[in-house]
Design a protein around this motif. Structure first.
Motif, PDB file in Angstrom:
ATOM      1  N   UNK A   1       0.835  -1.196   0.000  1.00 47.44           N
ATOM      2  CA  UNK A   1       0.000   0.000   0.000  1.00 47.44           C
ATOM      3  C   UNK A   1       0.876   1.253   0.000  1.00 47.44           C
ATOM      4  N   UNK A   2       0.560   2.197  -0.852  1.00 41.95           N
ATOM      5  CA  UNK A   2       1.347   3.425  -0.941  1.00 41.95           C
ATOM      6  C   UNK A   2       1.042   4.355   0.225  1.00 41.95           C
ATOM      7  N   UNK A   3       1.920   5.346   0.418  1.00 42.22           N
ATOM      8  CA  UNK A   3       1.706   6.334   1.472  1.00 42.22           C
ATOM      9  C   UNK A   3       0.418   7.123   1.235  1.00 42.22           C
ATOM     10  N   UNK A   4       0.145   7.437  -0.026  1.00 35.71           N
ATOM     11  CA  UNK A   4      -1.073   8.191  -0.320  1.00 35.71           C
ATOM     12  C   UNK A   4      -2.321   7.357  -0.058  1.00 35.71           C
ATOM     13  N   UNK A   5      -2.276   6.069  -0.389  1.00 37.55           N
ATOM     14  CA  UNK A   5      -3.425   5.203  -0.098  1.00 37.55           C
ATOM     15  C   UNK A   5      -3.667   5.151   1.406  1.00 37.55           C
ATOM     16  N   UNK A   6      -2.613   5.044   2.186  1.00 33.22           N
ATOM     17  CA  UNK A   6      -2.767   5.039   3.642  1.00 33.22           C
ATOM     18  C   UNK A   6      -3.357   6.357   4.134  1.00 33.22           C
ATOM     19  N   UNK A   7      -2.883   7.463   3.567  1.00 31.42           N
ATOM     20  CA  UNK A   7      -3.392   8.777   3.976  1.00 31.42           C
ATOM     21  C   UNK A   7      -4.884   8.890   3.710  1.00 31.42           C
ATOM     22  N   UNK A   8      -5.322   8.568   2.485  1.00 32.66           N
ATOM     23  CA  UNK A   8      -6.734   8.708   2.142  1.00 32.66           C
ATOM     24  C   UNK A   8      -7.600   7.696   2.877  1.00 32.66           C
ATOM     25  N   UNK A   9      -7.073   6.504   3.135  1.00 34.48           N
ATOM     26  CA  UNK A   9      -7.817   5.544   3.958  1.00 34.48           C
ATOM     27  C   UNK A   9      -8.045   6.080   5.359  1.00 34.48           C
ATOM     28  N   UNK A  10      -7.016   6.729   5.902  1.00 36.31           N
ATOM     29  CA  UNK A  10      -7.083   7.242   7.267  1.00 36.31           C
ATOM     30  C   UNK A  10      -8.127   8.341   7.408  1.00 36.31           C
ATOM     31  N   UNK A  11      -8.196   9.228   6.412  1.00 40.40           N
ATOM     32  CA  UNK A  11      -9.096  10.373   6.544  1.00 40.40           C
ATOM     33  C   UNK A  11     -10.483  10.114   5.942  1.00 40.40           C
ATOM     34  N   UNK A  12     -10.700   8.923   5.389  1.00 41.13           N
ATOM     35  CA  UNK A  12     -11.966   8.645   4.709  1.00 41.13           C
ATOM     36  C   UNK A  12     -13.204   8.912   5.567  1.00 41.13           C
ATOM     37  N   UNK A  13     -13.250   8.473   6.839  1.00 37.94           N
ATOM     38  CA  UNK A  13     -14.455   8.727   7.637  1.00 37.94           C
ATOM     39  C   UNK A  13     -14.749  10.222   7.812  1.00 37.94           C
ATOM     40  N   UNK A  14     -13.722  11.013   8.073  1.00 37.33           N
ATOM     41  CA  UNK A  14     -13.903  12.457   8.226  1.00 37.33           C
ATOM     42  C   UNK A  14     -14.263  13.100   6.894  1.00 37.33           C
ATOM     43  N   UNK A  15     -13.592  12.663   5.836  1.00 41.51           N
ATOM     44  CA  UNK A  15     -13.845  13.208   4.500  1.00 41.51           C
ATOM     45  C   UNK A  15     -15.299  12.964   4.093  1.00 41.51           C
ATOM     46  N   UNK A  16     -15.795  11.775   4.399  1.00 41.88           N
ATOM     47  CA  UNK A  16     -17.156  11.418   4.016  1.00 41.88           C
ATOM     48  C   UNK A  16     -18.195  12.308   4.697  1.00 41.88           C
ATOM     49  N   UNK A  17     -17.877  12.822   5.870  1.00 37.91           N
ATOM     50  CA  UNK A  17     -18.821  13.662   6.619  1.00 37.91           C
ATOM     51  C   UNK A  17     -18.667  15.151   6.305  1.00 37.91           C
ATOM     52  N   UNK A  18     -17.582  15.510   5.621  1.00 38.98           N
ATOM     53  CA  UNK A  18     -17.324  16.929   5.383  1.00 38.98           C
ATOM     54  C   UNK A  18     -18.262  17.494   4.324  1.00 38.98           C
ATOM     55  N   UNK A  19     -18.580  18.764   4.445  1.00 40.10           N
ATOM     56  CA  UNK A  19     -19.454  19.433   3.491  1.00 40.10           C
ATOM     57  C   UNK A  19     -18.638  19.988   2.328  1.00 40.10           C
ATOM     58  N   UNK A  20     -19.277  20.108   1.183  1.00 40.84           N
ATOM     59  CA  UNK A  20     -18.641  20.732   0.030  1.00 40.84           C
ATOM     60  C   UNK A  20     -18.402  22.201   0.346  1.00 40.84           C
ATOM     61  N   UNK A  21     -17.192  22.677   0.102  1.00 41.35           N
ATOM     62  CA  UNK A  21     -16.839  24.039   0.521  1.00 41.35           C
ATOM     63  C   UNK A  21     -17.630  25.109  -0.210  1.00 41.35           C
ATOM     64  N   UNK A  22     -17.838  24.904  -1.493  1.00 46.40           N
ATOM     65  CA  UNK A  22     -18.598  25.872  -2.283  1.00 46.40           C
ATOM     66  C   UNK A  22     -19.652  25.095  -3.069  1.00 46.40           C
ATOM     67  N   UNK A  23     -20.814  24.941  -2.464  1.00 44.03           N
ATOM     68  CA  UNK A  23     -21.879  24.135  -3.048  1.00 44.03           C
ATOM     69  C   UNK A  23     -22.330  24.688  -4.399  1.00 44.03           C
ATOM     70  N   UNK A  24     -22.425  26.004  -4.515  1.00 47.30           N
ATOM     71  CA  UNK A  24     -22.884  26.609  -5.770  1.00 47.30           C
ATOM     72  C   UNK A  24     -21.907  26.300  -6.909  1.00 47.30           C
ATOM     73  N   UNK A  25     -20.604  26.448  -6.634  1.00 47.41           N
ATOM     74  CA  UNK A  25     -19.590  26.167  -7.665  1.00 47.41           C
ATOM     75  C   UNK A  25     -19.623  24.694  -8.052  1.00 47.41           C
ATOM     76  N   UNK A  26     -19.770  23.820  -7.069  1.00 48.36           N
ATOM     77  CA  UNK A  26     -19.830  22.380  -7.344  1.00 48.36           C
ATOM     78  C   UNK A  26     -21.030  22.049  -8.217  1.00 48.36           C
ATOM     79  N   UNK A  27     -22.192  22.595  -7.869  1.00 47.08           N
ATOM     80  CA  UNK A  27     -23.421  22.301  -8.613  1.00 47.08           C
ATOM     81  C   UNK A  27     -23.348  22.839 -10.039  1.00 47.08           C
ATOM     82  N   UNK A  28     -22.754  24.004 -10.190  1.00 49.43           N
ATOM     83  CA  UNK A  28     -22.644  24.562 -11.540  1.00 49.43           C
ATOM     84  C   UNK A  28     -21.743  23.691 -12.411  1.00 49.43           C
ATOM     85  N   UNK A  29     -20.568  23.318 -11.878  1.00 45.14           N
ATOM     86  CA  UNK A  29     -19.649  22.474 -12.633  1.00 45.14           C
ATOM     87  C   UNK A  29     -20.282  21.115 -12.920  1.00 45.14           C
ATOM     88  N   UNK A  30     -21.028  20.584 -11.966  1.00 42.16           N
ATOM     89  CA  UNK A  30     -21.707  19.313 -12.162  1.00 42.16           C
ATOM     90  C   UNK A  30     -22.723  19.418 -13.300  1.00 42.16           C
TER      91      UNK A  30
END
Length: 211
Positions: free
Chosen positions: A1-30
């Motif tokens: 497992x790479x260092x980056x895979x370990x990093x993203x695995x570690x923060x996955x629970x917090x990341x999953x609960x975090x809100x999109x920083x700019x919802x309007x920008x995200x929705x427009x791009x989507x």
């Protein structure tokens, strides 16, 4: 497992609960992304994280293959896809350079390109995975555009310290728009739409067609 895979695995629970920083920008791009996709399209997403974008777009396409190097992120994505009834989203654990071969009608990469030390190689791989005339759609924080500002100095000082504390990935490119777009064109693409969503970083939204 790479260092980056370990990093993203570690923060996955917090990341999953975090809100999109700019919802309007995200929705427009989507919405802009959705406008380029068709019901018959097979789509590849690189760096899908917890699958939010793939699930949002799933109803408008035939299939989305959503990839990420973090198994923990993908576990969240699979659960979310199940809850949303998005049965046409298929999750694969792999790096951007090891994604399924395709060919695909479109390849997506949102908030990923600035984290790739092998950007040109990955872009070449994107082109190889697309059908002729296929689309590459990305959105990238271009931290190089704020060079000289107080925000730039905060980021440039904070990221190495966060990395030492295990709170940042191993590589973050302070790429600017000119270098990003030059790399995309060099990989054999014609850029057909750009925009900054949000404008203040900026988050460079880019649509390019394989020549």
């Amino acid at each position: 497992m790479t260092a980056d895979a370990r990093f993203w695995n570690k923060i996955a629970p917090k990341y999953a609960k975090s809100k999109i920083r700019d919802e309007d920008a995200y929705r427009y791009a989507l919405g802009r992304t959705r406008s380029y996709l068709n019901a018959e399209d097979n789509v590849l997403e690189l760096g899908c994280g917890t699958g939010s974008t793939a699930i949002e777009l799933a109803r408008g396409v035939s299939k989305i293959v959503a990839t990420d190097l973090s198994k923990a992120m993908l576990e969240v994505g699979r659960e979310r896809a199940w809850d949303a009834g998005a049965g046409n989203v298929e999750f694969h654990c792999c790096s951007a350079g090891q994604a399924p071969e395709g060919p695909f009608d479109a390849v997506l990469a949102h908030n990923l390109l600035h984290l790739l030390p092998d950007l040109e190689e990955v872009l070449d791989g994107v082109a190889a995975r697309l059908k002729p005339g296929g689309l590459f759609i990305s959105k990238t924080p271009c931290l190089g555009e704020i060079r000289g500002s107080w925000k730039y100095w905060v980021f440039s000082a904070a990221i190495p310290l966060m990395r030492l504390a295990g709170k940042a990935p191993s590589y973050v490119d302070f790429i600017d728009i000119r270098r990003l777009e030059a790399a995309v064109q060099k990989a054999g693409f014609e850029i057909i739409e750009t925009g900054n969503y949000p404008a203040d970083t900026p988050g460079r939204y880019l649509v390019a067609r394989r020549r």
